[in-house]
Design a protein around this motif. Structure first.
Motif, PDB file in Angstrom:
ATOM      1  N   LYS A  37       0.821  -1.226   0.000  1.00 46.74           N
ATOM      2  CA  LYS A  37       0.000   0.000   0.000  1.00 46.74           C
ATOM      3  C   LYS A  37       0.852   1.272   0.000  1.00 46.74           C
ATOM      4  O   LYS A  37       0.538   2.232  -0.697  1.00 46.74           O
ATOM      5  N   ASP A  38       1.932   1.283   0.781  1.00 48.45           N
ATOM      6  CA  ASP A  38       2.795   2.469   0.823  1.00 48.45           C
ATOM      7  C   ASP A  38       3.445   2.726  -0.534  1.00 48.45           C
ATOM      8  O   ASP A  38       3.544   3.868  -0.979  1.00 48.45           O
ATOM      9  N   GLU A  39       3.893   1.656  -1.180  1.00 46.93           N
ATOM     10  CA  GLU A  39       4.516   1.789  -2.497  1.00 46.93           C
ATOM     11  C   GLU A  39       3.501   2.263  -3.534  1.00 46.93           C
ATOM     12  O   GLU A  39       3.830   3.064  -4.410  1.00 46.93           O
ATOM     13  N   ILE A  40       2.284   1.778  -3.422  1.00 49.31           N
ATOM     14  CA  ILE A  40       1.213   2.202  -4.333  1.00 49.31           C
ATOM     15  C   ILE A  40       0.947   3.694  -4.163  1.00 49.31           C
ATOM     16  O   ILE A  40       0.873   4.442  -5.142  1.00 49.31           O
ATOM     17  N   GLU A  41       0.847   4.125  -2.929  1.00 43.31           N
ATOM     18  CA  GLU A  41       0.578   5.539  -2.652  1.00 43.31           C
ATOM     19  C   GLU A  41       1.712   6.423  -3.172  1.00 43.31           C
ATOM     20  O   GLU A  41       1.471   7.463  -3.783  1.00 43.31           O
ATOM     21  N   LYS A  42       2.951   6.004  -2.950  1.00 40.28           N
ATOM     22  CA  LYS A  42       4.099   6.775  -3.444  1.00 40.28           C
ATOM     23  C   LYS A  42       4.061   6.874  -4.970  1.00 40.28           C
ATOM     24  O   LYS A  42       4.310   7.938  -5.536  1.00 40.28           O
ATOM     25  N   ALA A  43       3.763   5.763  -5.625  1.00 43.96           N
ATOM     26  CA  ALA A  43       3.733   5.754  -7.090  1.00 43.96           C
ATOM     27  C   ALA A  43       2.616   6.648  -7.623  1.00 43.96           C
ATOM     28  O   ALA A  43       2.823   7.408  -8.581  1.00 43.96           O
ATOM     29  N   LEU A  44       1.455   6.584  -7.017  1.00 46.86           N
ATOM     30  CA  LEU A  44       0.344   7.422  -7.469  1.00 46.86           C
ATOM     31  C   LEU A  44       0.634   8.902  -7.231  1.00 46.86           C
ATOM     32  O   LEU A  44       0.310   9.751  -8.074  1.00 46.86           O
ATOM     33  N   ASN A  45       1.278   9.216  -6.124  1.00 51.25           N
ATOM     34  CA  ASN A  45       1.679  10.606  -5.863  1.00 51.25           C
ATOM     35  C   ASN A  45       2.721  11.065  -6.881  1.00 51.25           C
ATOM     36  O   ASN A  45       2.687  12.203  -7.350  1.00 51.25           O
ATOM     37  N   TRP A  46       3.653  10.180  -7.214  1.00 50.89           N
ATOM     38  CA  TRP A  46       4.686  10.488  -8.208  1.00 50.89           C
ATOM     39  C   TRP A  46       4.032  10.822  -9.550  1.00 50.89           C
ATOM     40  O   TRP A  46       4.391  11.797 -10.205  1.00 50.89           O
ATOM     41  N   LEU A  47       3.061  10.009  -9.944  1.00 53.11           N
ATOM     42  CA  LEU A  47       2.362  10.238 -11.212  1.00 53.11           C
ATOM     43  C   LEU A  47       1.541  11.526 -11.176  1.00 53.11           C
ATOM     44  O   LEU A  47       1.483  12.260 -12.169  1.00 53.11           O
ATOM     45  N   GLU A  48       0.939  11.798 -10.043  1.00 52.54           N
ATOM     46  CA  GLU A  48       0.155  13.029  -9.912  1.00 52.54           C
ATOM     47  C   GLU A  48       1.059  14.256 -10.042  1.00 52.54           C
ATOM     48  O   GLU A  48       0.721  15.223 -10.726  1.00 52.54           O
ATOM     49  N   ARG A  49       2.222  14.207  -9.412  1.00 52.23           N
ATOM     50  CA  ARG A  49       3.168  15.327  -9.529  1.00 52.23           C
ATOM     51  C   ARG A  49       3.685  15.456 -10.960  1.00 52.23           C
ATOM     52  O   ARG A  49       3.897  16.565 -11.446  1.00 52.23           O
ATOM     53  N   LEU A  50       3.866  14.344 -11.638  1.00 55.42           N
ATOM     54  CA  LEU A  50       4.270  14.386 -13.043  1.00 55.42           C
ATOM     55  C   LEU A  50       3.202  15.091 -13.874  1.00 55.42           C
ATOM     56  O   LEU A  50       3.510  15.966 -14.685  1.00 55.42           O
ATOM     57  N   ALA A  51       1.965  14.726 -13.663  1.00 51.06           N
ATOM     58  CA  ALA A  51       0.869  15.347 -14.412  1.00 51.06           C
ATOM     59  C   ALA A  51       0.794  16.847 -14.140  1.00 51.06           C
ATOM     60  O   ALA A  51       0.505  17.633 -15.044  1.00 51.06           O
ATOM     61  N   ASN A  52       1.081  17.243 -12.922  1.00 50.46           N
ATOM     62  CA  ASN A  52       1.024  18.663 -12.564  1.00 50.46           C
ATOM     63  C   ASN A  52       2.238  19.445 -13.041  1.00 50.46           C
ATOM     64  O   ASN A  52       2.144  20.646 -13.269  1.00 50.46           O
ATOM     65  N   LEU A  53       3.378  18.787 -13.192  1.00 47.96           N
ATOM     66  CA  LEU A  53       4.614  19.487 -13.550  1.00 47.96           C
ATOM     67  C   LEU A  53       4.541  20.185 -14.894  1.00 47.96           C
ATOM     68  O   LEU A  53       4.938  21.332 -15.019  1.00 47.96           O
ATOM     69  N   HIS A  54       4.064  19.491 -15.899  1.00 46.78           N
ATOM     70  CA  HIS A  54       4.108  20.105 -17.222  1.00 46.78           C
ATOM     71  C   HIS A  54       3.090  21.225 -17.372  1.00 46.78           C
ATOM     72  O   HIS A  54       3.175  22.017 -18.303  1.00 46.78           O
ATOM     73  N   ASP A  55       2.165  21.344 -16.438  1.00 49.45           N
ATOM     74  CA  ASP A  55       1.223  22.462 -16.474  1.00 49.45           C
ATOM     75  C   ASP A  55       1.714  23.635 -15.642  1.00 49.45           C
ATOM     76  O   ASP A  55       1.876  24.737 -16.128  1.00 49.45           O
ATOM     77  N   SER A  56       2.005  23.376 -14.369  1.00 49.87           N
ATOM     78  CA  SER A  56       2.264  24.458 -13.433  1.00 49.87           C
ATOM     79  C   SER A  56       3.651  25.064 -13.532  1.00 49.87           C
ATOM     80  O   SER A  56       3.828  26.229 -13.239  1.00 49.87           O
ATOM     81  N   GLU A  57       4.642  24.286 -13.920  1.00 50.14           N
ATOM     82  CA  GLU A  57       6.005  24.802 -13.895  1.00 50.14           C
ATOM     83  C   GLU A  57       6.611  24.926 -15.283  1.00 50.14           C
ATOM     84  O   GLU A  57       7.809  25.070 -15.433  1.00 50.14           O
ATOM     85  N   ARG A  58       5.782  24.895 -16.305  1.00 56.42           N
ATOM     86  CA  ARG A  58       6.262  24.937 -17.683  1.00 56.42           C
ATOM     87  C   ARG A  58       7.149  26.154 -17.936  1.00 56.42           C
ATOM     88  O   ARG A  58       8.231  26.034 -18.485  1.00 56.42           O
ATOM     89  N   GLU A  59       6.703  27.323 -17.528  1.00 54.59           N
ATOM     90  CA  GLU A  59       7.467  28.542 -17.781  1.00 54.59           C
ATOM     91  C   GLU A  59       8.811  28.522 -17.064  1.00 54.59           C
ATOM     92  O   GLU A  59       9.799  29.022 -17.575  1.00 54.59           O
ATOM     93  N   VAL A  60       8.849  27.946 -15.871  1.00 55.14           N
ATOM     94  CA  VAL A  60      10.097  27.885 -15.111  1.00 55.14           C
ATOM     95  C   VAL A  60      11.137  27.082 -15.877  1.00 55.14           C
ATOM     96  O   VAL A  60      12.286  27.490 -16.014  1.00 55.14           O
ATOM     97  N   TYR A  61      10.749  25.924 -16.403  1.00 56.39           N
ATOM     98  CA  TYR A  61      11.694  25.079 -17.123  1.00 56.39           C
ATOM     99  C   TYR A  61      12.145  25.737 -18.426  1.00 56.39           C
ATOM    100  O   TYR A  61      13.308  25.697 -18.778  1.00 56.39           O
ATOM    101  N   VAL A  62      11.218  26.321 -19.149  1.00 49.88           N
ATOM    102  CA  VAL A  62      11.560  26.935 -20.423  1.00 49.88           C
ATOM    103  C   VAL A  62      12.478  28.131 -20.202  1.00 49.88           C
ATOM    104  O   VAL A  62      13.470  28.306 -20.899  1.00 49.88           O
ATOM    105  N   ALA A  63      12.181  28.951 -19.213  1.00 52.63           N
ATOM    106  CA  ALA A  63      12.987  30.141 -18.944  1.00 52.63           C
ATOM    107  C   ALA A  63      14.355  29.788 -18.373  1.00 52.63           C
ATOM    108  O   ALA A  63      15.293  30.569 -18.465  1.00 52.63           O
TER     109      ALA A  63
END
Length: 157
Positions: A37-63
């Motif tokens: 269960k702990d590994e599942i939760e970590k993996a799902l959180n990892w995927l959620e942060r991945l999904a959020n990264l390309h939206d919320s921090e796009r300008e930071v990476y490009v700049a």
């Protein structure tokens, strides 16, 4: 956690399985498959942060990176990413599989893995996961897929 990510990626991406699955249903399925269960939760959180990264921090990476600039790794990145991994990231960028934005997302996601030493195969799978999740990266994803699944050749066409 990485085993859970690999299972999810292979089960839902490389098959015709429904990608939109309720999180509780997915957690139950992964538990039945034998994951902790702990590994599942970590993996799902990892995927959620991945999904959020390309939206919320796009300008930071490009700049953060000008055309033709060279990536300098921080000490904590050097400790986790081998010379082989860093060289492969550079190769992918030079081959235009990755750009500065996707490279930075890959590094961010790699460092979030709960592995002390990141191996080249780990990096390849994370790159594929990142490219799959970044809109407009379909061609790069296909090139990366060829690299991962056709290692006998090792050349990007």
């Amino acid at each position: 956690m990485f085993d859970v990510l690999m299972y999810l990626f292979e089960t839902y991406i490389h098959s015709d399985a429904d990608v939109m699955v309720e999180q509780n249903e997915l957690t139950d399925e992964l538990s039945r498959a034998g994951f902790d269960k702990d590994e599942i939760e970590k993996a799902l959180n990892w995927l959620e942060r991945l999904a959020n990264l390309h939206d919320s921090e796009r300008e930071v990476y490009v700049a953060a990176s000008a055309q033709g600039s060279m990536r300098i790794y921080a000490p904590q990145e050097l400790a986790r990413l081998s010379t082989e991994c860093r060289g492969f990231l550079l190769f992918l960028e030079q081959a235009q599989v990755l750009n500065a934005e996707t490279r930075e997302i890959c590094i961010e996601r790699l460092l979030e893995l709960d592995k002390p030493d990141i191996e080249l195969d780990d990096l390849k799978w994370v790159v594929m996961m990142v490219l799959f999740n970044v809109p407009g990266s379909e061609n790069a994803y296909q090139q990366m897929e060829e690299l991962v699944f056709d290692e006998s050749d090792g050349v990007i066409h």
